[in-house]
Design a protein around this motif. Structure first.
Motif, PDB file in Angstrom:
ATOM      1  N   ALA A 161       0.868  -1.180   0.000  1.00 36.95           N
ATOM      2  CA  ALA A 161       0.000   0.000   0.000  1.00 36.95           C
ATOM      3  C   ALA A 161       0.904   1.229   0.000  1.00 36.95           C
ATOM      4  O   ALA A 161       1.269   1.739   1.049  1.00 36.95           O
ATOM      5  CB  ALA A 161      -0.917  -0.010   1.223  1.00 36.95           C
ATOM      6  N   VAL A 162       1.304   1.664  -1.182  1.00 38.08           N
ATOM      7  CA  VAL A 162       2.214   2.801  -1.322  1.00 38.08           C
ATOM      8  C   VAL A 162       1.427   4.008  -1.814  1.00 38.08           C
ATOM      9  O   VAL A 162       0.715   3.926  -2.803  1.00 38.08           O
ATOM     10  CB  VAL A 162       3.346   2.489  -2.325  1.00 38.08           C
ATOM     11  N   GLY A 163       1.536   5.105  -1.124  1.00 44.57           N
ATOM     12  CA  GLY A 163       0.946   6.352  -1.589  1.00 44.57           C
ATOM     13  C   GLY A 163      -0.540   6.500  -1.334  1.00 44.57           C
ATOM     14  O   GLY A 163      -1.155   7.419  -1.865  1.00 44.57           O
ATOM     15  N   ILE A 164      -1.158   5.629  -0.544  1.00 43.40           N
ATOM     16  CA  ILE A 164      -2.605   5.741  -0.325  1.00 43.40           C
ATOM     17  C   ILE A 164      -2.976   6.148   1.091  1.00 43.40           C
ATOM     18  O   ILE A 164      -4.144   6.315   1.388  1.00 43.40           O
ATOM     19  CB  ILE A 164      -3.341   4.429  -0.668  1.00 43.40           C
ATOM     20  N   THR A 165      -1.998   6.288   1.957  1.00 45.28           N
ATOM     21  CA  THR A 165      -2.326   6.551   3.360  1.00 45.28           C
ATOM     22  C   THR A 165      -3.063   7.872   3.544  1.00 45.28           C
ATOM     23  O   THR A 165      -3.956   7.955   4.377  1.00 45.28           O
ATOM     24  CB  THR A 165      -1.075   6.505   4.245  1.00 45.28           C
ATOM     25  N   THR A 166      -2.739   8.888   2.774  1.00 46.39           N
ATOM     26  CA  THR A 166      -3.454  10.158   2.922  1.00 46.39           C
ATOM     27  C   THR A 166      -4.875  10.051   2.389  1.00 46.39           C
ATOM     28  O   THR A 166      -5.785  10.667   2.921  1.00 46.39           O
ATOM     29  CB  THR A 166      -2.727  11.311   2.217  1.00 46.39           C
ATOM     30  N   TYR A 167      -5.079   9.242   1.359  1.00 46.86           N
ATOM     31  CA  TYR A 167      -6.424   9.021   0.840  1.00 46.86           C
ATOM     32  C   TYR A 167      -7.261   8.255   1.861  1.00 46.86           C
ATOM     33  O   TYR A 167      -8.408   8.593   2.111  1.00 46.86           O
ATOM     34  CB  TYR A 167      -6.366   8.251  -0.485  1.00 46.86           C
ATOM     35  N   LEU A 168      -6.696   7.210   2.427  1.00 47.34           N
ATOM     36  CA  LEU A 168      -7.448   6.377   3.358  1.00 47.34           C
ATOM     37  C   LEU A 168      -7.794   7.094   4.654  1.00 47.34           C
ATOM     38  O   LEU A 168      -8.856   6.902   5.208  1.00 47.34           O
ATOM     39  CB  LEU A 168      -6.653   5.113   3.706  1.00 47.34           C
ATOM     40  N   GLY A 169      -6.882   7.883   5.166  1.00 49.14           N
ATOM     41  CA  GLY A 169      -7.081   8.484   6.474  1.00 49.14           C
ATOM     42  C   GLY A 169      -6.718   7.490   7.562  1.00 49.14           C
ATOM     43  O   GLY A 169      -6.528   6.295   7.317  1.00 49.14           O
ATOM     44  N   PHE A 170      -6.628   7.959   8.776  1.00 48.88           N
ATOM     45  CA  PHE A 170      -6.142   7.151   9.884  1.00 48.88           C
ATOM     46  C   PHE A 170      -7.019   5.942  10.162  1.00 48.88           C
ATOM     47  O   PHE A 170      -6.536   4.821  10.309  1.00 48.88           O
ATOM     48  CB  PHE A 170      -5.999   8.007  11.150  1.00 48.88           C
ATOM     49  N   ASP A 171      -8.334   6.134  10.259  1.00 47.58           N
ATOM     50  CA  ASP A 171      -9.227   5.030  10.632  1.00 47.58           C
ATOM     51  C   ASP A 171      -9.201   3.891   9.615  1.00 47.58           C
ATOM     52  O   ASP A 171      -9.087   2.719   9.975  1.00 47.58           O
ATOM     53  CB  ASP A 171     -10.658   5.522  10.827  1.00 47.58           C
ATOM     54  N   SER A 172      -9.302   4.227   8.337  1.00 45.29           N
ATOM     55  CA  SER A 172      -9.296   3.190   7.302  1.00 45.29           C
ATOM     56  C   SER A 172      -7.934   2.515   7.210  1.00 45.29           C
ATOM     57  O   SER A 172      -7.843   1.306   6.991  1.00 45.29           O
ATOM     58  CB  SER A 172      -9.678   3.779   5.945  1.00 45.29           C
ATOM     59  N   PHE A 173      -6.870   3.288   7.390  1.00 46.60           N
ATOM     60  CA  PHE A 173      -5.538   2.697   7.358  1.00 46.60           C
ATOM     61  C   PHE A 173      -5.350   1.747   8.542  1.00 46.60           C
ATOM     62  O   PHE A 173      -4.785   0.664   8.408  1.00 46.60           O
ATOM     63  CB  PHE A 173      -4.446   3.773   7.355  1.00 46.60           C
ATOM     64  N   GLN A 174      -5.877   2.135   9.699  1.00 43.02           N
ATOM     65  CA  GLN A 174      -5.806   1.281  10.880  1.00 43.02           C
ATOM     66  C   GLN A 174      -6.568  -0.032  10.636  1.00 43.02           C
ATOM     67  O   GLN A 174      -6.113  -1.102  11.034  1.00 43.02           O
ATOM     68  CB  GLN A 174      -6.361   2.010  12.090  1.00 43.02           C
TER      69      GLN A 174
END
Length: 187
Positions: A161-174
């Motif tokens: 998962a490269v470059g998607i953390t800002t799109y996902l946001g903290f909750d979805s990334f968690q």
């Protein structure tokens, strides 16, 4: 009021945020490559996949890694990881050439690639040119479809998962991290 002022300047339902929908939703990657790679000099997929490939040459691992790439768009990560493509290769074949006719074959047989993204057209492109064997279309901010969830939990050895953390946001990334914890993912 502030909203009336905003509408008089920007018009109704206009967002002040930039929209990159066109680059992410088109079948052909030309617009994406022109804007993100050429104009913005975006090189994260090349750096990340280059390091990952180097790292995996030194690890004891299964002969074949069932690999899921989340937020894959047109498949640049796949082109770099499995086929060794560089920034210049992508510019040459996808911006200055005809990307739909450049078919990927061979590559590193250790990676069986499945791509996951919110938009269908870029995923179809990637599958059509040989960058993945399967794909799933879904919004990672919502509940995952049962078939994707089962695939990620039971089949995947490597989740990228490269470059998607800002799109996902903290909750979805968690939630993605928790999925990895309860899955078969080893790397």
């Amino acid at each position: 009021s502030r909203s009336i002022y905003r509408e008089s300047i920007m018009g109704p339902q206009t967002s002040p945020k930039a929209s990159f929908d066109e680059q992410y939703t088109l079948y052909s990657p030309k617009s994406y490559v022109q804007f993100f790679l050429k104009d913005l000099n975006y090189r994260l997929p090349f750096e990340a996949m280059g390091l990952l490939g180097y790292y995996f040459t030194y690890l004891k691992q299964p002969d074949v890694l069932e690999t899921a790439i989340v937020g894959s768009c047109h498949g640049i990560d796949s082109a770099v990881l499995k086929y060794g493509y560089t920034y210049d290769d992508i510019i040459k074949y996808w911006l200055h050439g005809e990307p739909e006719t450049h078919i990927f074959s061979g590559g590193n047989p250790r990676y069986e690639l499945t791509m996951v993204d919110i938009n269908e057209a870029p995923l179809r492109f990637a599958k059509d040119v040989g960058l993945c064997k399967n794909y799933y279309r879904c919004n990672m901010k919502e509940a995952l479809p049962a078939d994707l969830l089962q695939f990620l939990e039971s089949k995947v050895d490597l989740l990228i998962a490269v470059g998607i953390t800002t799109y996902l946001g903290f909750d979805s990334f968690q939630e993605l991290v928790q999925l990895v914890e309860r899955s078969n993912v080893q790397f």
